[in-house]
Design a protein around this motif. Structure first.
Motif, PDB file in Angstrom:
ATOM      1  N   THR A   1     -10.600   2.393  10.824  1.00 24.08           N
ATOM      2  CA  THR A   1      -9.865   2.227  12.080  1.00 24.08           C
ATOM      3  C   THR A   1      -8.376   2.416  11.839  1.00 24.08           C
ATOM      4  N   ASP A   2      -7.866   1.892  10.726  1.00 30.07           N
ATOM      5  CA  ASP A   2      -6.453   2.089  10.379  1.00 30.07           C
ATOM      6  C   ASP A   2      -6.128   3.579  10.259  1.00 30.07           C
ATOM      7  N   ILE A   3      -7.034   4.316   9.622  1.00 31.95           N
ATOM      8  CA  ILE A   3      -6.777   5.750   9.419  1.00 31.95           C
ATOM      9  C   ILE A   3      -6.806   6.505  10.744  1.00 31.95           C
ATOM     10  N   VAL A   4      -7.847   6.293  11.569  1.00 30.47           N
ATOM     11  CA  VAL A   4      -7.952   7.072  12.812  1.00 30.47           C
ATOM     12  C   VAL A   4      -6.849   6.707  13.803  1.00 30.47           C
ATOM     13  N   ASN A   5      -6.336   5.485  13.704  1.00 27.68           N
ATOM     14  CA  ASN A   5      -5.202   5.132  14.563  1.00 27.68           C
ATOM     15  C   ASN A   5      -3.964   5.938  14.197  1.00 27.68           C
ATOM     16  N   GLN A   6      -3.798   6.199  12.891  1.00 33.47           N
ATOM     17  CA  GLN A   6      -2.649   6.986  12.421  1.00 33.47           C
ATOM     18  C   GLN A   6      -2.927   8.490  12.506  1.00 33.47           C
ATOM     19  N   HIS A   7      -4.176   8.865  12.230  1.00 32.65           N
ATOM     20  CA  HIS A   7      -4.540  10.284  12.155  1.00 32.65           C
ATOM     21  C   HIS A   7      -5.830  10.511  12.950  1.00 32.65           C
TER      22      HIS A   7
ATOM     23  N   ALA B   1       9.203   8.499   6.426  1.00 29.84           N
ATOM     24  CA  ALA B   1       7.903   8.617   7.096  1.00 29.84           C
ATOM     25  C   ALA B   1       7.793   9.908   7.894  1.00 29.84           C
ATOM     26  N   TRP B   2       6.651  10.579   7.738  1.00 25.08           N
ATOM     27  CA  TRP B   2       6.254  11.792   8.451  1.00 25.08           C
ATOM     28  C   TRP B   2       7.001  13.051   8.007  1.00 25.08           C
ATOM     29  N   ASP B   3       7.902  12.930   7.012  1.00 20.31           N
ATOM     30  CA  ASP B   3       8.466  14.137   6.396  1.00 20.31           C
ATOM     31  C   ASP B   3       7.410  14.769   5.497  1.00 20.31           C
ATOM     32  N   VAL B   4       7.645  16.022   5.083  1.00 14.68           N
ATOM     33  CA  VAL B   4       6.635  16.764   4.308  1.00 14.68           C
ATOM     34  C   VAL B   4       6.208  16.027   3.035  1.00 14.68           C
ATOM     35  N   PRO B   5       7.128  15.516   2.190  1.00 17.48           N
ATOM     36  CA  PRO B   5       6.688  14.799   0.976  1.00 17.48           C
ATOM     37  C   PRO B   5       5.834  13.575   1.322  1.00 17.48           C
ATOM     38  N   TRP B   6       6.225  12.865   2.379  1.00 18.51           N
ATOM     39  CA  TRP B   6       5.481  11.679   2.800  1.00 18.51           C
ATOM     40  C   TRP B   6       4.069  12.066   3.249  1.00 18.51           C
ATOM     41  N   LEU B   7       3.966  13.151   4.008  1.00 12.70           N
ATOM     42  CA  LEU B   7       2.668  13.598   4.515  1.00 12.70           C
ATOM     43  C   LEU B   7       1.735  14.052   3.391  1.00 12.70           C
ATOM     44  N   LYS B   8       2.298  14.692   2.369  1.00 15.82           N
ATOM     45  CA  LYS B   8       1.476  15.105   1.223  1.00 15.82           C
ATOM     46  C   LYS B   8       0.862  13.883   0.536  1.00 15.82           C
ATOM     47  N   LEU B   9       1.685  12.853   0.365  1.00 20.09           N
ATOM     48  CA  LEU B   9       1.197  11.615  -0.254  1.00 20.09           C
ATOM     49  C   LEU B   9       0.187  10.919   0.655  1.00 20.09           C
ATOM     50  N   GLU B  10       0.430  10.988   1.973  1.00 18.84           N
ATOM     51  CA  GLU B  10      -0.487  10.370   2.934  1.00 18.84           C
ATOM     52  C   GLU B  10      -1.864  11.029   2.872  1.00 18.84           C
ATOM     53  N   LYS B  11      -1.875  12.346   2.724  1.00 22.42           N
ATOM     54  CA  LYS B  11      -3.150  13.072   2.630  1.00 22.42           C
ATOM     55  C   LYS B  11      -3.922  12.631   1.388  1.00 22.42           C
ATOM     56  N   MET B  12      -3.206  12.490   0.264  1.00 20.42           N
ATOM     57  CA  MET B  12      -3.840  12.021  -0.976  1.00 20.42           C
ATOM     58  C   MET B  12      -4.385  10.601  -0.798  1.00 20.42           C
ATOM     59  N   ALA B  13      -3.588   9.758  -0.153  1.00 16.22           N
ATOM     60  CA  ALA B  13      -3.999   8.368   0.043  1.00 16.22           C
ATOM     61  C   ALA B  13      -5.233   8.278   0.938  1.00 16.22           C
ATOM     62  N   ASN B  14      -5.270   9.105   1.995  1.00 20.30           N
ATOM     63  CA  ASN B  14      -6.419   9.070   2.907  1.00 20.30           C
ATOM     64  C   ASN B  14      -7.699   9.508   2.204  1.00 20.30           C
ATOM     65  N   THR B  15      -7.595  10.524   1.345  1.00 23.49           N
ATOM     66  CA  THR B  15      -8.765  10.988   0.595  1.00 23.49           C
ATOM     67  C   THR B  15      -9.303   9.875  -0.299  1.00 23.49           C
ATOM     68  N   LEU B  16      -8.388   9.173  -0.970  1.00 24.36           N
ATOM     69  CA  LEU B  16      -8.800   8.071  -1.842  1.00 24.36           C
ATOM     70  C   LEU B  16      -9.412   6.923  -1.044  1.00 24.36           C
ATOM     71  N   THR B  17      -8.850   6.664   0.148  1.00 24.38           N
ATOM     72  CA  THR B  17      -9.381   5.595   0.987  1.00 24.38           C
ATOM     73  C   THR B  17     -10.791   5.931   1.462  1.00 24.38           C
TER      74      THR B  17
END
Length: 350
Positions: A255-261, A218-234
């Motif tokens: 709300t889940d997204i803004v709590n994390q980001h 969690a929060w490493d560069v590969p994880w963050l890249k996937l998180e960005k893709m997931a947020n766009t899809l959400t």
């Protein structure tokens, strides 16, 4: 004629062909989808049946190389022809994880956890996490592992290019390749107004991403890249939900997204739109104000939403006034000659 022999590729297995198949042995490579019936029996005098897919009415499907917990079945199936029925005696070294697999398959038959048996986990490691599997016969097998008979009937073999694989049947590399395809299909369906179908594409893409992401720190560069893709899809998924008037689900996801980001302006914007639709004026204004703080470039869109919100709230307030107008009866007329100080007052007046 029936033939009994030990498979060359593995020890502790004896095969007896009960009904010959047709053609050559198919190609069994990673990604091949194999459909077959199976019956599992104890090696006692009664040949007690533990599981039988024909009794359930649904054949088994396995994608080779996808870490199916009972990998010995891949070896057994790879020795068979289409239509062949064969009995395999398998020693304890091959049957130790069977109780876990059986539990999963029984739950599938009961309509629970339909892809649980495809989870990428080590069956032997999981065994130690269970005190009981919920089935007495399987608990007994787990405590005292023993040889088993597997009677398999090979129904169909499909090469990777011959069927559309569901997301659980893909490797991590294949999952990441299919995400932009699903994303594009979802966008196209959205533009065509097919919002329900679009949500399915976005959800499938999200499942692919999350399956890969769980293996990253969690929060490493590969994880963050996937998180960005997931947020766009959400965000895209929630655009569909807005059109489908599923406002409370949009509020929940955003709300889940803004709590994390907390820096994602678009998430606040979509949540503000959802709040607006369910008359949460204060929350909507708060979200739109946050959008302007984070992204002044969205000022025009926010201004429009605020104007609509203001107009709607005015209409609602007027409706409420009309609704409650006359709820209090008019005060009775004072008798002639009553001094002004003794006249009846309207409720709520001072």
């Amino acid at each position: 004629a029936d033939a009994a022999f030990t498979l060359e590729s593995a020890e502790g297995i004896k095969k007896t062909i009960l009904h010959g198949g047709t053609g050559d042995i198919p190609r069994f490579i990673a990604g091949t989808k194999v459909t077959f019936h199976f019956r599992t029996q104890l090696c006692d005098d009664e040949r007690t049946v533990i599981d039988d897919s024909k009794a359930v009415g649904t054949p088994m499907e396995v994608v080779l190389g996808n870490m199916f917990k009972l990998d010995i079945w891949e070896t057994l199936l790879a020795s068979m022809r289409i239509g062949e029925v064969a009995e395999f005696w398998c020693d304890t070294i091959h049957t130790g994880v069977y109780p876990l697999v059986s539990k999963s398959m029984r739950r599938i038959a009961e309509g629970k956890d339909p892809v649980e048996w495809q989870v990428h986990t080590c069956g032997m490691a999981n065994m130690f996490a269970y005190h009981s599997l919920g089935y007495d016969d399987l608990d007994q097998l787990m405590k005292e592992p023993q040889p088993l008979y597997f009677v398999l009937e090979l129904l169909r073999v499909q090469q990777p290019s011959e069927y559309s694989r569901e997301s659980w049947a893909l490797s991590d590399e294949e999952r990441l390749k299919v995400v932009p395809v699903l994303h594009g299909q979802g966008n196209k369906l959205f533009k065509q107004g097919h919002y329900q179908e679009a949500t399915q594409k976005y959800k499938e893409a999200l499942i692919c991403i999350k399956n890969v992401q769980t293996k990253e720190k969690a929060w490493d560069v590969p994880w963050l890249k996937l998180e960005k893709m997931a947020n766009t899809l959400t965000l895209n998924y929630c655009q569909c939900l807005l059109r489908m008037e599923e406002y409370y689900e949009v509020i929940e996801h955003m709300t889940d997204i803004v709590n994390q980001h907390p820096g994602m302006a678009k998430a606040y914007y979509l949540r503000g739109k959802a709040h607006k639709e369910v008359w949460n004026e204060a929350e909507a204004r708060q979200d739109f104000t946050k959008v302007l703080d984070l992204d002044p470039g969205m000022k025009k869109a926010v201004k429009k939403e605020l104007a609509v919100l203001g107009m709607r709230m005015e209409e609602k307030n007027q409706e409420d006034k009309n609704k409650y107008k006359g709820i209090w009866p008019p005060p009775p007329a004072p008798p002639p000659g009553t001094p002004p100080s003794r006249r009846a007052r309207s409720p709520g007046t001072t």
